[in-house]
Design a protein around this motif. Structure first.
Motif, short mmCIF file in Angstrom:
data_model
loop_
_atom_site.label_atom_id
_atom_site.label_comp_id
_atom_site.label_asym_id
_atom_site.label_seq_id
_atom_site.Cartn_x
_atom_site.Cartn_y
_atom_site.Cartn_z
N VAL A 148 0.85 -1.18 0.00
CA VAL A 148 0.00 0.00 0.00
C VAL A 148 0.89 1.24 0.00
O VAL A 148 1.72 1.41 0.90
CB VAL A 148 -0.93 0.03 1.23
CG1 VAL A 148 -1.77 1.30 1.24
CG2 VAL A 148 -1.81 -1.21 1.25
N LYS A 149 0.73 2.08 -1.00
CA LYS A 149 1.46 3.34 -1.03
C LYS A 149 0.79 4.35 -0.09
O LYS A 149 -0.42 4.57 -0.17
CB LYS A 149 1.46 3.94 -2.44
CG LYS A 149 2.29 3.18 -3.46
CD LYS A 149 2.24 3.92 -4.80
CE LYS A 149 3.04 3.21 -5.87
NZ LYS A 149 2.99 3.95 -7.17
N LEU A 150 1.60 4.96 0.79
CA LEU A 150 1.08 5.98 1.69
C LEU A 150 1.35 7.39 1.20
O LEU A 150 0.98 8.36 1.87
CB LEU A 150 1.68 5.80 3.09
CG LEU A 150 1.39 4.46 3.78
CD1 LEU A 150 1.94 4.48 5.21
CD2 LEU A 150 -0.09 4.13 3.78
N GLY A 151 1.96 7.52 0.03
CA GLY A 151 2.24 8.84 -0.52
C GLY A 151 3.59 9.36 -0.07
O GLY A 151 4.39 8.66 0.55
N LEU A 167 7.42 -7.39 -9.83
CA LEU A 167 6.94 -6.01 -9.70
C LEU A 167 6.05 -5.84 -8.48
O LEU A 167 5.05 -6.55 -8.32
CB LEU A 167 6.17 -5.62 -10.96
CG LEU A 167 5.65 -4.18 -11.01
CD1 LEU A 167 6.80 -3.19 -11.10
CD2 LEU A 167 4.69 -4.00 -12.20
N ILE A 168 6.41 -4.88 -7.59
CA ILE A 168 5.56 -4.60 -6.42
C ILE A 168 5.05 -3.16 -6.41
O ILE A 168 4.00 -2.89 -5.83
CB ILE A 168 6.29 -4.89 -5.10
CG1 ILE A 168 7.58 -4.08 -4.97
CG2 ILE A 168 6.56 -6.39 -4.95
CD1 ILE A 168 8.21 -4.17 -3.59
N LEU A 169 5.76 -2.21 -7.04
CA LEU A 169 5.31 -0.82 -7.07
C LEU A 169 5.42 -0.30 -8.50
O LEU A 169 6.51 -0.23 -9.07
CB LEU A 169 6.14 0.05 -6.13
CG LEU A 169 6.06 -0.25 -4.63
CD1 LEU A 169 6.96 0.71 -3.86
CD2 LEU A 169 4.63 -0.17 -4.12
N ASP A 170 4.28 0.11 -9.06
CA ASP A 170 4.23 0.63 -10.42
C ASP A 170 4.11 2.16 -10.38
O ASP A 170 3.97 2.77 -9.32
CB ASP A 170 3.05 0.02 -11.16
CG ASP A 170 3.28 -0.06 -12.67
OD1 ASP A 170 4.13 0.71 -13.18
OD2 ASP A 170 2.60 -0.87 -13.32
N LEU A 171 4.14 2.77 -11.55
CA LEU A 171 4.01 4.21 -11.66
C LEU A 171 2.68 4.69 -11.08
O LEU A 171 1.66 4.02 -11.20
CB LEU A 171 4.10 4.65 -13.12
CG LEU A 171 5.38 4.27 -13.89
CD1 LEU A 171 5.27 4.74 -15.33
CD2 LEU A 171 6.61 4.86 -13.22
N GLY A 172 2.72 5.87 -10.44
CA GLY A 172 1.51 6.47 -9.93
C GLY A 172 0.72 7.16 -11.02
O GLY A 172 1.10 7.15 -12.20
N ALA A 231 5.84 2.95 1.18
CA ALA A 231 4.87 1.88 0.94
C ALA A 231 5.02 0.86 2.05
O ALA A 231 6.13 0.65 2.56
CB ALA A 231 5.11 1.24 -0.43
N ILE A 232 3.92 0.23 2.45
CA ILE A 232 3.95 -0.71 3.56
C ILE A 232 3.20 -1.98 3.21
O ILE A 232 2.36 -2.03 2.32
CB ILE A 232 3.35 -0.10 4.84
CG1 ILE A 232 1.86 0.21 4.64
CG2 ILE A 232 4.12 1.14 5.27
CD1 ILE A 232 1.14 0.58 5.94
N THR A 233 3.50 -3.03 3.98
CA THR A 233 2.72 -4.24 3.95
C THR A 233 2.75 -4.84 5.33
O THR A 233 3.72 -4.68 6.07
CB THR A 233 3.24 -5.26 2.93
OG1 THR A 233 2.45 -6.44 2.97
CG2 THR A 233 4.69 -5.64 3.21
N THR A 234 1.70 -5.51 5.73
CA THR A 234 1.66 -6.16 7.05
C THR A 234 1.78 -7.67 6.92
O THR A 234 1.68 -8.39 7.93
CB THR A 234 0.36 -5.82 7.77
OG1 THR A 234 -0.76 -6.22 6.96
CG2 THR A 234 0.26 -4.34 8.05
#
Length: 296
Positions: free
Chosen positions: A15-18, A246-251, A292-295
């Motif tokens: 999850v991207k937190l910005g 891939l885990i984070l793509d372009l916003g 970005a985070i993950t639990t």
């Protein structure tokens, strides 16, 4: 091209937190980028690079809200920090301003004063093409070795007036000063497969957890646009980068990371936290640091 590593469960939901760190101090100019983060005694500590050749320091209780050191910058005339802590000393590895070598500065305090130990690793292998750009250092207590993954050589992304790294090398050291490069470098490079990993693997930031090396990297597609992936290794040398990493793509267009996603800083603390710098060329501050985070 790459031997298959053992299969390890990877955190898959991010999850991207910005953006969490933006330029607010005069010395920073218009950009903050290339974070390096440690978690110590309930506090996150970050070292980061500005839009010139200086390093700043900031602290946070939650990884989101940061307090910058009032006497920043803490080190100057260098780029791209990577900080490790060993036996009461902070080892700040950096890229030389012309990106032809990696140096080391040390301090007993996270904000310095840092004592420059000089250059410790220079471009010497043919594939490096005279360039060493970004260190990522882990002190491995099991082997009592400093382990270094570094960026070298270059590509030219389309439509921008700068170059980016092309591949990843590996080296080890007992003291952080005298290094031995791996003979079969590079250990990671572009896949030439038409994917988001087509042209290059530009940085690799490594975090060792439960005897597994987790490699957070950013790769470049045919146009040089970069995104972030995650893979694992059993030895820190043999990796198997692939499209599914891939885990984070372009916003989106208005997001801080709409153009490129760059260097990461991973920490595991009851779940993963991953700081990274993103670029949106339409913003007045084109590169800032996000989380970005993950639990899982």
């Amino acid at each position: 091209m790459y031997p298959q590593t053992n299969s390890h469960p990877l955190p898959s939901t991010w999850v991207k937190l910005g953006s969490v760190l933006t330029p607010t101090q005069t010395w920073e100019g218009t950009m903050v980028r290339d974070p390096s983060v440690l978690y110590q005694s309930g506090q996150y500590k970050m070292w980061y690079w500005n839009d010139g050749s200086s390093i700043g320091y900031a602290t946070s209780a939650d990884g989101v809200n940061w307090t910058k050191y009032s006497q920043n910058p803490v080190f100057t005339n260098v780029l791209r920090p990577s900080v490790v802590y060993k036996s009461g000393t902070y080892y700040l590895f950096y890229a030389k301003a012309d990106e032809t070598a990696i140096g080391l500065a040390t301090s007993t305090n996270p904000q310095g004063v840092f004592t420059d130990q000089g250059l410790v690793l220079s471009a010497s292998q043919v594939w490096e093409n005279g360039l060493i750009r970004g260190p990522s250092v882990w002190y491995d207590r099991e082997t009592e070795l400093f382990k270094l993954w570094y960026s070298a050589s270059s590509i030219s992304p389309e439509g921008v007036p700068w170059t980016e790294p092309a591949a990843i090398g590996y080296a080890t050291s007992k003291d952080g000063i005298t290094w031995n490069k791996y003979a079969n470098n590079p250990i990671m490079q572009g896949l030439n497969d038409g994917s988001w990993l087509e042209r290059a693997i530009e940085t690799l930031r490594v975090y060792k957890q439960n005897n597994i090396y987790y490699g957070f990297y950013h790769g470049a597609d045919a146009r040089g646009i970069s995104r972030i992936g995650l893979t694992t290794s059993i030895d820190g040398i043999t990796w198997n980068p692939q499209v599914s990493d891939l885990i984070l793509d372009l916003g989106n267009y208005e997001d801080f990371d709409s153009d490129f996603l760059y260097t990461t800083a991973p920490v595991y603390n009851s779940g993963w936290k991953l700081w990274y710098n993103g670029r949106n060329s339409n913003n007045s501050n084109p590169e800032v640091i996000g989380l970005a985070i993950t639990t899982i």
